[in-house]
Design a protein around this motif. Structure first.
Motif, PDB file in Angstrom:
ATOM      1  N   GLY A 298     -24.417  17.862  -6.575  1.00  0.00           N
ATOM      2  CA  GLY A 298     -24.459  16.429  -6.274  1.00  0.00           C
ATOM      3  C   GLY A 298     -23.125  15.926  -5.746  1.00  0.00           C
ATOM      4  O   GLY A 298     -23.074  15.158  -4.771  1.00  0.00           O
ATOM      5  N   VAL A 299     -22.038  16.354  -6.373  1.00  0.00           N
ATOM      6  CA  VAL A 299     -20.688  15.986  -5.914  1.00  0.00           C
ATOM      7  C   VAL A 299     -20.436  16.556  -4.517  1.00  0.00           C
ATOM      8  O   VAL A 299     -19.883  15.882  -3.636  1.00  0.00           O
ATOM      9  N   SER A 300     -20.881  17.785  -4.308  1.00  0.00           N
ATOM     10  CA  SER A 300     -20.756  18.422  -2.999  1.00  0.00           C
ATOM     11  C   SER A 300     -21.472  17.605  -1.921  1.00  0.00           C
ATOM     12  O   SER A 300     -20.964  17.435  -0.808  1.00  0.00           O
ATOM     13  N   ALA A 301     -22.648  17.072  -2.275  1.00  0.00           N
ATOM     14  CA  ALA A 301     -23.425  16.251  -1.333  1.00  0.00           C
ATOM     15  C   ALA A 301     -22.668  14.977  -0.966  1.00  0.00           C
ATOM     16  O   ALA A 301     -22.650  14.569   0.210  1.00  0.00           O
ATOM     17  N   ILE A 302     -22.030  14.356  -1.952  1.00  0.00           N
ATOM     18  CA  ILE A 302     -21.247  13.137  -1.690  1.00  0.00           C
ATOM     19  C   ILE A 302     -20.114  13.430  -0.701  1.00  0.00           C
ATOM     20  O   ILE A 302     -19.945  12.722   0.304  1.00  0.00           O
ATOM     21  N   LEU A 303     -19.349  14.476  -0.969  1.00  0.00           N
ATOM     22  CA  LEU A 303     -18.202  14.807  -0.113  1.00  0.00           C
ATOM     23  C   LEU A 303     -18.632  15.195   1.292  1.00  0.00           C
ATOM     24  O   LEU A 303     -18.001  14.808   2.284  1.00  0.00           O
ATOM     25  N   CYS A 304     -19.726  15.945   1.382  1.00  0.00           N
ATOM     26  CA  CYS A 304     -20.235  16.378   2.689  1.00  0.00           C
ATOM     27  C   CYS A 304     -20.727  15.176   3.503  1.00  0.00           C
ATOM     28  O   CYS A 304     -20.422  15.060   4.699  1.00  0.00           O
ATOM     29  N   ALA A 305     -21.484  14.286   2.852  1.00  0.00           N
ATOM     30  CA  ALA A 305     -22.016  13.106   3.542  1.00  0.00           C
ATOM     31  C   ALA A 305     -20.873  12.194   4.005  1.00  0.00           C
ATOM     32  O   ALA A 305     -20.910  11.641   5.115  1.00  0.00           O
ATOM     33  N   LYS A 306     -19.854  12.023   3.197  1.00  0.00           N
ATOM     34  CA  LYS A 306     -18.707  11.172   3.555  1.00  0.00           C
ATOM     35  C   LYS A 306     -17.999  11.702   4.801  1.00  0.00           C
ATOM     36  O   LYS A 306     -17.587  10.932   5.665  1.00  0.00           O
ATOM     37  N   LYS A 307     -17.869  13.049   4.878  1.00  0.00           N
ATOM     38  CA  LYS A 307     -17.237  13.658   6.051  1.00  0.00           C
ATOM     39  C   LYS A 307     -17.993  13.300   7.329  1.00  0.00           C
ATOM     40  O   LYS A 307     -17.402  13.207   8.413  1.00  0.00           O
ATOM     41  N   LYS A 308     -19.289  13.132   7.202  1.00  0.00           N
ATOM     42  CA  LYS A 308     -20.129  12.825   8.369  1.00  0.00           C
ATOM     43  C   LYS A 308     -20.256  11.314   8.609  1.00  0.00           C
ATOM     44  O   LYS A 308     -21.042  10.876   9.449  1.00  0.00           O
ATOM     45  N   GLY A 309     -19.522  10.536   7.821  1.00  0.00           N
ATOM     46  CA  GLY A 309     -19.534   9.085   8.025  1.00  0.00           C
ATOM     47  C   GLY A 309     -20.737   8.386   7.422  1.00  0.00           C
ATOM     48  O   GLY A 309     -21.017   7.223   7.754  1.00  0.00           O
ATOM     49  N   ILE A 310     -21.458   9.065   6.554  1.00  0.00           N
ATOM     50  CA  ILE A 310     -22.624   8.464   5.886  1.00  0.00           C
ATOM     51  C   ILE A 310     -22.136   7.564   4.758  1.00  0.00           C
ATOM     52  O   ILE A 310     -21.312   7.984   3.934  1.00  0.00           O
ATOM     53  N   LYS A 311     -22.659   6.339   4.706  1.00  0.00           N
ATOM     54  CA  LYS A 311     -22.253   5.406   3.650  1.00  0.00           C
ATOM     55  C   LYS A 311     -23.070   5.654   2.387  1.00  0.00           C
ATOM     56  O   LYS A 311     -24.301   5.691   2.422  1.00  0.00           O
ATOM     57  N   ILE A 312     -22.326   5.830   1.263  1.00  0.00           N
ATOM     58  CA  ILE A 312     -22.967   6.052  -0.037  1.00  0.00           C
ATOM     59  C   ILE A 312     -22.620   4.853  -0.930  1.00  0.00           C
ATOM     60  O   ILE A 312     -21.447   4.512  -1.074  1.00  0.00           O
ATOM     61  N   PRO A 313     -23.605   4.184  -1.489  1.00  0.00           N
ATOM     62  CA  PRO A 313     -25.038   4.538  -1.558  1.00  0.00           C
ATOM     63  C   PRO A 313     -25.902   3.847  -0.508  1.00  0.00           C
ATOM     64  O   PRO A 313     -27.117   4.043  -0.495  1.00  0.00           O
ATOM     65  N   GLU A 314     -25.300   3.043   0.372  1.00  0.00           N
ATOM     66  CA  GLU A 314     -26.106   2.219   1.284  1.00  0.00           C
ATOM     67  C   GLU A 314     -27.071   3.052   2.128  1.00  0.00           C
ATOM     68  O   GLU A 314     -28.250   2.697   2.276  1.00  0.00           O
ATOM     69  N   GLU A 315     -26.571   4.151   2.713  1.00  0.00           N
ATOM     70  CA  GLU A 315     -27.426   4.995   3.559  1.00  0.00           C
ATOM     71  C   GLU A 315     -27.989   6.200   2.807  1.00  0.00           C
ATOM     72  O   GLU A 315     -29.038   6.732   3.168  1.00  0.00           O
ATOM     73  N   LEU A 316     -27.279   6.637   1.782  1.00  0.00           N
ATOM     74  CA  LEU A 316     -27.720   7.804   1.007  1.00  0.00           C
ATOM     75  C   LEU A 316     -27.295   7.620  -0.454  1.00  0.00           C
ATOM     76  O   LEU A 316     -26.100   7.612  -0.758  1.00  0.00           O
ATOM     77  N   ALA A 317     -28.293   7.450  -1.321  1.00  0.00           N
ATOM     78  CA  ALA A 317     -28.027   7.323  -2.755  1.00  0.00           C
ATOM     79  C   ALA A 317     -28.190   8.709  -3.401  1.00  0.00           C
ATOM     80  O   ALA A 317     -29.101   9.456  -3.043  1.00  0.00           O
ATOM     81  N   ILE A 318     -27.296   9.051  -4.323  1.00  0.00           N
ATOM     82  CA  ILE A 318     -27.317  10.407  -4.916  1.00  0.00           C
ATOM     83  C   ILE A 318     -27.196  10.317  -6.437  1.00  0.00           C
ATOM     84  O   ILE A 318     -26.346   9.583  -6.953  1.00  0.00           O
ATOM     85  N   ILE A 319     -28.041  11.087  -7.123  1.00  0.00           N
ATOM     86  CA  ILE A 319     -27.933  11.196  -8.575  1.00  0.00           C
ATOM     87  C   ILE A 319     -27.903  12.676  -8.966  1.00  0.00           C
ATOM     88  O   ILE A 319     -28.601  13.502  -8.367  1.00  0.00           O
ATOM     89  N   GLY A 320     -27.056  13.009  -9.927  1.00  0.00           N
ATOM     90  CA  GLY A 320     -26.920  14.389 -10.388  1.00  0.00           C
ATOM     91  C   GLY A 320     -27.504  14.597 -11.774  1.00  0.00           C
ATOM     92  O   GLY A 320     -28.387  13.860 -12.206  1.00  0.00           O
ATOM     93  N   PHE A 321     -26.967  15.583 -12.479  1.00  0.00           N
ATOM     94  CA  PHE A 321     -27.501  15.930 -13.801  1.00  0.00           C
ATOM     95  C   PHE A 321     -26.425  16.657 -14.610  1.00  0.00           C
ATOM     96  O   PHE A 321     -25.818  17.608 -14.110  1.00  0.00           O
ATOM     97  N   ASN A 322     -26.170  16.232 -15.838  1.00  0.00           N
ATOM     98  CA  ASN A 322     -25.290  16.864 -16.845  1.00  0.00           C
ATOM     99  C   ASN A 322     -24.147  15.978 -17.301  1.00  0.00           C
ATOM    100  O   ASN A 322     -23.580  16.211 -18.356  1.00  0.00           O
ATOM    101  N   ASP A 323     -23.753  14.990 -16.480  1.00  0.00           N
ATOM    102  CA  ASP A 323     -22.587  14.148 -16.782  1.00  0.00           C
ATOM    103  C   ASP A 323     -21.324  14.979 -16.951  1.00  0.00           C
ATOM    104  O   ASP A 323     -20.568  14.823 -17.900  1.00  0.00           O
ATOM    105  N   ASP A 324     -21.082  15.882 -16.006  1.00  0.00           N
ATOM    106  CA  ASP A 324     -19.834  16.645 -15.969  1.00  0.00           C
ATOM    107  C   ASP A 324     -18.664  15.694 -15.666  1.00  0.00           C
ATOM    108  O   ASP A 324     -18.868  14.681 -14.977  1.00  0.00           O
ATOM    109  N   PRO A 325     -17.439  16.004 -16.109  1.00  0.00           N
ATOM    110  CA  PRO A 325     -16.285  15.136 -15.810  1.00  0.00           C
ATOM    111  C   PRO A 325     -16.109  14.875 -14.317  1.00  0.00           C
ATOM    112  O   PRO A 325     -15.705  13.777 -13.923  1.00  0.00           O
ATOM    113  N   ILE A 326     -16.444  15.874 -13.490  1.00  0.00           N
ATOM    114  CA  ILE A 326     -16.281  15.731 -12.036  1.00  0.00           C
ATOM    115  C   ILE A 326     -17.121  14.581 -11.479  1.00  0.00           C
ATOM    116  O   ILE A 326     -16.763  13.966 -10.479  1.00  0.00           O
ATOM    117  N   SER A 327     -18.226  14.253 -12.155  1.00  0.00           N
ATOM    118  CA  SER A 327     -19.119  13.207 -11.653  1.00  0.00           C
ATOM    119  C   SER A 327     -18.478  11.820 -11.702  1.00  0.00           C
ATOM    120  O   SER A 327     -18.819  10.946 -10.907  1.00  0.00           O
TER     121      SER A 327
END
Length: 340
Positions: A255-284
């Motif tokens: 999920g974190v990887s998806a956020i970073l990848c989308a940002k590189k492509k200029g995708i606005k999060i969450p306006e254009e792409l909303a993302i939810i993960g699983f586990n509540d890791d510190p990285i989230s």
């Protein structure tokens, strides 16, 4: 090389019999408190170390719980181990930890070593590759209590401690739907593992119940849900003629990887792409924007697993045990789904 101090060395020094030394070190009621104190003080002075493995061989068990996990550097796993260790230590038990690195062959060899160590019980979160369960049979045959946590096998009569992965997957997907997402992708883990199979079922049912068609192009099956796989999957999805406006990832790493990848492509999060993960890791909570996720009560699961071993060991169980503990989860909303 310095000689290992034995009970025979202590016996010679104190002019006691080796059996008296042994009983004193084990606080036997036939030995006076004064003698016990004297023996223990001398043992400490001479640097004596008790041979717990030898004691285990005599008693055919030790006060040790074996733990077999996938990767110790994952937050969920390290928290689970903390729960196990805290509970075990209070009861006077030690733990031995082995990691499979998500490989079946490693898990098999690790379990053989744990079995040979005469452990009193075994707590396992299965490797991603494990399908054949034969390497657990020696533990079952010897009546050694076995607890599976999180990643558990189907149709295996043992203790199991899990979360309600189906409801968690459903609620994560519904959260994206409630935020206005119409094309929701899913980063799915290996489907022979119960946790990922159930999360995917929850995802599919949430779509169906809200009249959102299932698009197989939006379901990406992962091997290990690694950061690299997440980046690859996100690139693939964003190249589609009709890309997703939401992603439910079966773990936080992808999920974190998806956020970073989308940002590189200029995708606005969450306006254009909303993302939810699983586990509540510190990285989230560190990534920008912070990743919404599903809680995963890892430490509580570890404590319950250890208690199952300890309670089992204190009783005489002659037959197979089949007991499942199911814990609930909740949505932790952060910026990655915080659409106005």
């Amino acid at each position: 090389m310095k000689k290992e101090i034995t009970i025979y060395d202590l016996a010679k020094e104190l002019n006691y019999s080796p059996s008296t030394i042994s009983r004193a070190l084990n606080n036997h009621k036939s030995i006076s408190p004064k003698t016990i104190k004297k023996v223990k003080e001398q043992a400490e002075k001479m640097g004596y170390r008790p041979n717990t493995l030898a004691a285990g061989l005599r008693n055919n068990k030790s006060n040790t719980i074996g733990i077999s996990i996938s990767r110790i550097n994952r937050h969920f796993i390290s928290s689970m181990i903390s729960g196990i260790e805290e509970t075990a230590r209070k009861a006077g038990f030690n733990v031995i930890i082995s990691q499979s690195d998500d490989k079946y062959e490693n898990e098999v060899s690790n379990l053989k070593a744990l079995y040979d160590s005469r452990i009193s019980g075994l707590i396992v979160s299965l490797s991603m590759e494990t399908v054949n369960m034969d390497h657990f049979k020696p533990f079952i045959n010897q009546g050694i209590p076995l607890v599976f946590v999180d990643r558990v096998p189907q149709g295996f009569n043992t203790y199991k401690v899990v979360i309600d992965n189906y409801s968690a997957g459903y609620n994560a997907t519904k959260h994206l739907i409630d935020k206005g997402c119409k094309r929701i992708a899913h980063f799915a883990g290996a489907q022979h593992r119960n946790v990922y199979e159930e999360r995917k079922k929850g995802y599919l049912d949430a779509l169906k119940e809200h009249q959102i068609p299932v698009d197989e192009q939006l379901i990406i099956h992962f091997k290990t849900l690694s950061f690299e796989e997440g980046e690859k999957a996100t690139n693939k999805l964003l190249k589609l003629p009709n890309p997703p406006d939401g992603i439910f990832s079966a773990n936080d790493t992808a999920g974190v990887s998806a956020i970073l990848c989308a940002k590189k492509k200029g995708i606005k999060i969450p306006e254009e792409l909303a993302i939810i993960g699983f586990n509540d890791d510190p990285i989230s909570s560190i990534v920008e924007p912070a990743l919404s996720t599903m809680s995963h009560p890892a430490m509580k699961m570890g404590k319950i697993a250890a208690k199952r071993i300890l309670n089992h060991s204190s009783k005489n169980h002659d037959e197979e045990v089949s007991e499942i503990t199911v814990l609930s989860t909740e949505i932790i909303q952060r910026a990655s789904t915080d659409r106005k």
